[in-house]
Design an enzyme around this catalytic site. Structure first.
Site, mmCIF file in Angstrom:
data_model
loop_
_atom_site.group_PDB
_atom_site.id
_atom_site.type_symbol
_atom_site.label_atom_id
_atom_site.label_comp_id
_atom_site.label_asym_id
_atom_site.label_seq_id
_atom_site.Cartn_x
_atom_site.Cartn_y
_atom_site.Cartn_z
ATOM 1 N N ASP A 1 29.208 -26.048 -17.636
ATOM 2 C CA ASP A 1 29.734 -25.079 -18.936
ATOM 3 C C ASP A 1 30.815 -24.576 -18.701
ATOM 4 O O ASP A 1 31.797 -24.328 -19.422
ATOM 5 C CB ASP A 1 28.487 -24.287 -19.573
ATOM 6 C CG ASP A 1 27.418 -25.160 -19.760
ATOM 7 O OD1 ASP A 1 27.570 -26.326 -19.966
ATOM 8 O OD2 ASP A 1 26.071 -24.721 -19.573
HETATM 9 O O1 LIG Z 1 18.924 -28.881 -23.247
HETATM 10 P P1 LIG Z 1 20.453 -28.691 -23.238
HETATM 11 O O2 LIG Z 1 20.832 -28.155 -24.370
HETATM 12 O O3 LIG Z 1 21.110 -29.955 -22.714
HETATM 13 O O4 LIG Z 1 20.520 -27.862 -21.981
HETATM 14 C C1 LIG Z 1 20.160 -26.449 -21.914
HETATM 15 C C2 LIG Z 1 20.600 -25.896 -20.661
HETATM 16 O O5 LIG Z 1 20.120 -26.407 -19.574
HETATM 17 O O6 LIG Z 1 21.945 -25.853 -20.494
HETATM 18 C C3 LIG Z 1 22.487 -24.862 -19.941
HETATM 19 C C4 LIG Z 1 23.083 -25.042 -18.606
HETATM 20 O O7 LIG Z 1 24.172 -26.095 -18.887
HETATM 21 C C5 LIG Z 1 21.319 -24.052 -19.575
HETATM 22 O O8 LIG Z 1 21.735 -22.559 -19.698
HETATM 23 C C6 LIG Z 1 20.218 -24.382 -20.590
HETATM 24 O O9 LIG Z 1 18.935 -24.191 -20.198
#
Ligand SMILES: O=P(O)(O)OC[C@@]1(O)O[C@H](CO)[C@@H](O)[C@@H]1O
Length: 309
Positions: free
Chosen positions: A252
Site C-alpha cells: 500500500d
Molecule cells: O482483506 P484486504 O482488504 O484485501 O486486506 C486487508 C489488509 O490485509 O490489507 C492491509 C495490508 O495491505 C492490512 O492492513 C489489512 O489487514
C-alpha cells in the site's frame, strides 16, 4: 485531492511469537494493534509525505471508532459511513521464520450503506483521483465496485485500483488510470506466471488489452517491480537487503509513494519507482507503517532500467 476508499478496513493485530505448535498455547513476545486497511494505508503514507487525502470507507463498532479516531489523530481527513457490526480485526503472526495472516470477513454492508457512500462521492468538490483498495465486505452488491468507479468517473476523477478480488479483471474495461497487482494477483487474473521480463511483458500487455492505462506490478519479496504505461516498460530492483519485520502494509505504501511523484509528473517514472521501492522496503522493516526514516537513503539504492521495446 486524492481520495482513498477502504470498503473493508481493519485493526491489524501484529504478533511476534515463537513457532506455532498444534494444540498448544504459546505466549507471544509482543503484540501491537494498528488502524489499517489498504486504502487507509495509502492515506497514512501520503500524510507522512506531507500530502492530504480524504479517507472513505465503512466503519462499525468499537474497532471502527478506533480506526476513524486514529485516522484523524494522524491528521488525515475522513468521511466515514457508519454501519452495523464491528470492524474486523486481522491477525498477523511472525514466528521468526515465516509470516502468517488471518484475515476476517468484516461486517456486512447494506444497499443503504452503499447509497450513503455514493452520496459522499457525489458531493465531493475536489476529487481528482480515487484510489480503491482492498477486499469487499460481505453482502456488498455485485455491481458495487462498478458503481463506485462510475460515480468517481462521472465527477471527472481518475481511478486507481488495488483490488484483491477477481473483479479487477472486469473493471479493466472502465479504463482505470492505474492498477497495482502483485505477481500472484497478475497470475490469477491474467494467467501468466511472471519469472522473466518476457513473462512480465506478456502479462502487462494483457492488462492493457483489457483496458488499463498504466500498471504498477509489484513482485513481493523479490524486491522488484515493473511499471508499464502501454508504450514502455520499466523494471526497478532494490539493491539492498532488509530485516523483515512485517510486509503487511508495504504494498500500500509502495503505491502511495509511486502516486505521490508520478501523478503530477507522468514522465518521472524512474524517480517515482525509486521512491516507491524504497518506501515499501522501509515499511516492511517495522510493524504497521513505521517512520519512513530510511526512505531517502534507500531511494539511492534502487536501480531502474527501461526494457528494450
Ligand atoms: O482483506 P484486504 O482488504 O484485501 O486486506 C486487508 C489488509 O490485509 O490489507 C492491509 C495490508 O495491505 C492490512 O492492513 C489489512 O489487514
Amino acid at each position: 485531492m486524492f481520495y482513498t476508499l477502504t470498503a473493508n478496513p481493519a485493526v491489524d493485530m501484529t504478533v511476534s511469537c515463537p513457532p506455532l505448535v498444534p494444540n498448544e498455547n504459546i505466549r507471544s513476545f509482543s503484540a501491537s494493534y494498528t488502524a489499517n486497511g489498504k486504502g487507509l494505508d495509502v492515506s497514512f503514507a501520503l500524510k507522512k509525505f506531507g500530502v492530504d487525502s480524504v479517507a472513505l470507507g465503512f466503519f462499525a463498532g468499537f474497532t471502527g471508532k478506533y480506526v476513524v479516531d486514529e485516522t484523524m489523530n494522524m491528521g488525515c481527513l475522513c468521511r466515514p459511513v457508519w454501519i452495523d457490526g464491528v470492524t474486523r480485526i486481522n491477525s498477523y503472526f511472525n514466528d521468526g521464520q515465516s509470516e502468517h495472516g488471518i484475515l476476517n470477513p468484516g461486517p456486512a454492508i447494506t444497499p443503504q450503506n452503499e447509497q450513503e457512500l455514493f452520496r459522499i462521492l457525489d458531493s465531493t468538490g475536489d476529487l481528482d483521483c480515487l484510489i480503491v483498495s482492498g477486499s469487499l465486505p460481505p453482502k456488498a452488491s455485485k455491481d458495487f465496485l462498478d458503481k463506485v468507479v462510475a460515480h468517481a468517473q462521472d465527477r471527472g476523477a481518475d481511478v486507481v485500483l488495488d483490488l484483491s478480488s477477481d473483479k479487477l479483471k472486469t473493471l479493466c474495461s472502465t479504463h482505470p488510470l492505474l492498477i497495482k497487482p502483485n505477481h500472484h494477483e497478475m497470475r490469477e487474473i491474467f494467467g501468466v506466471q511472471i519469472d522473466t521480463d518476457d513473462d512480465a511483458r506478456r502479462a502487462l500487455a494483457l492488462a492493457h488489452e483489457a483496458g488499463v492505462q498504466n500498471v504498477l506490478l509489484t513482485m513481493g519479496s523479490r524486491g522488484s517491480a515493473y511499471f508499464s504505461n502501454g508504450e514502455d516498460i520499466w523494471y526497478a530492483k532494490r539493491e539492498f537487503n532488509i530485516k523483515l519485520v512485517s510486509s503487511v502494509c508495504a504494498g500500500d505504501c509502495t503505491l502511495a509513494a509511486f502516486l505521490l511523484k508520478w501523478y503530477k509528473d507522468r514522465d518521472n517514472v524512474e524517480e517515482s519507482l525509486k521512491l516507491a521501492m524504497a518506501t515499501g522496503a522501509n515499511v516492511a522493516e517495522s510493524v504497521g507503517l513505521g517512520d519512513f526514516g530510511h526512505v531517502d537513503e534507500y531511494s539511492k539504492r534502487v536501480t531502474v532500467r527501461k526494457l528494450p521495446r
